[in-house]
Design an enzyme around this catalytic site. Structure first.
Site, PDB file in Angstrom:
ATOM      1  N   CYS A   1       0.729  15.066  -5.874  1.00 25.36           N
ATOM      2  CA  CYS A   1       0.156  14.368  -7.018  1.00 25.36           C
ATOM      3  C   CYS A   1      -1.092  13.577  -6.644  1.00 25.36           C
ATOM      4  O   CYS A   1      -1.126  12.894  -5.628  1.00 25.36           O
ATOM      5  CB  CYS A   1       1.202  13.415  -7.607  1.00 25.36           C
TER       6      CYS A   1
ATOM      7  N   CYS B   1      -2.683  12.152  -9.599  1.00 29.09           N
ATOM      8  CA  CYS B   1      -2.926  11.418 -10.846  1.00 29.09           C
ATOM      9  C   CYS B   1      -2.112  10.121 -10.924  1.00 29.09           C
ATOM     10  O   CYS B   1      -2.313   9.326 -11.828  1.00 29.09           O
ATOM     11  CB  CYS B   1      -2.604  12.299 -12.058  1.00 29.09           C
TER      12      CYS B   1
ATOM     13  N   LYS C   1       0.857  -1.175   0.000  1.00 27.18           N
ATOM     14  CA  LYS C   1       0.000   0.000   0.000  1.00 27.18           C
ATOM     15  C   LYS C   1       0.896   1.229   0.000  1.00 27.18           C
ATOM     16  O   LYS C   1       1.834   1.300   0.806  1.00 27.18           O
ATOM     17  CB  LYS C   1      -0.882   0.000   1.250  1.00 27.18           C
TER      18      LYS C   1
ATOM     19  N   HIS D   1       0.416  15.385 -14.815  1.00 22.58           N
ATOM     20  CA  HIS D   1      -1.041  15.328 -14.990  1.00 22.58           C
ATOM     21  C   HIS D   1      -1.472  16.047 -16.275  1.00 22.58           C
ATOM     22  O   HIS D   1      -2.489  15.691 -16.860  1.00 22.58           O
ATOM     23  CB  HIS D   1      -1.765  15.909 -13.770  1.00 22.58           C
TER      24      HIS D   1
ATOM     25  N   CYS E   1       3.784  16.581  -7.059  1.00 25.46           N
ATOM     26  CA  CYS E   1       3.354  16.773  -8.445  1.00 25.46           C
ATOM     27  C   CYS E   1       4.528  17.307  -9.264  1.00 25.46           C
ATOM     28  O   CYS E   1       5.242  18.205  -8.822  1.00 25.46           O
ATOM     29  CB  CYS E   1       2.209  17.794  -8.477  1.00 25.46           C
TER      30      CYS E   1
HETATM   31 FE1  FES Z   1       0.056  14.013 -10.713  1.00 23.14          FE
HETATM   32 FE2  FES Z   1       0.423  16.609 -11.067  1.00 23.14          FE
HETATM   33  S1  FES Z   1      -1.227  15.659 -10.145  1.00 23.14           S
HETATM   34  S2  FES Z   1       1.740  15.005 -11.627  1.00 23.14           S
END
Ligand code: FES
Length: 109
Positions: A76, A78, A58, A91, A87
């Protein structure tokens, strides 16, 4: 203290943002405590994480907001960042390729 957590099963992941949603007063119902919770669901068997720390059962990260070096830090959401949990702008490419609309969680110090 900022706490980001993911109780990810293969088909479900929840991210809670207690920085933006204060804890409910004692005696308030559970529904009020769930405001600000975002549910992310992936297709069964595919998951939402394509490659990040797959060797871990996890992926969990803890952030102490008071120890952040910058006044605003993007995290992040994504699962495509090369600097996860931060991040790195990946994304944008993901959104263009898929028509998705994901973006980072911005944590203020
Ligand atoms: Fe994943 Fe920006 S939200 S790289």
């Amino acid at each position: 203290m900022a706490t980001l957590f993911c109780a990810a099963a293969a088909t479900s992941c929840r991210l809670a943002f207690p920085l933006a949603v204060p804890a409910p007063a004692p005696g308030l119902g559970r529904g009020r405590a769930r405001r600000g919770t975002v549910a992310v669901r992936a297709e069964a068997g595919t998951g939402i994480n394509p490659a990040i720390r797959k060797e871990e059962a996890k992926v969990v990260d803890t952030v102490l907001a008071g120890e952040l070096s910058k006044p605003l830090t993007p995290y992040c959401r994504c699962w495509r960042s090369g600097t996860f949990p931060l991040c790195d702008g990946s994304h944008v490419k993901h959104n263009k390729a898929t028509g998705d609309n994901v973006g980072p969680l911005l944590v203020k110090k």
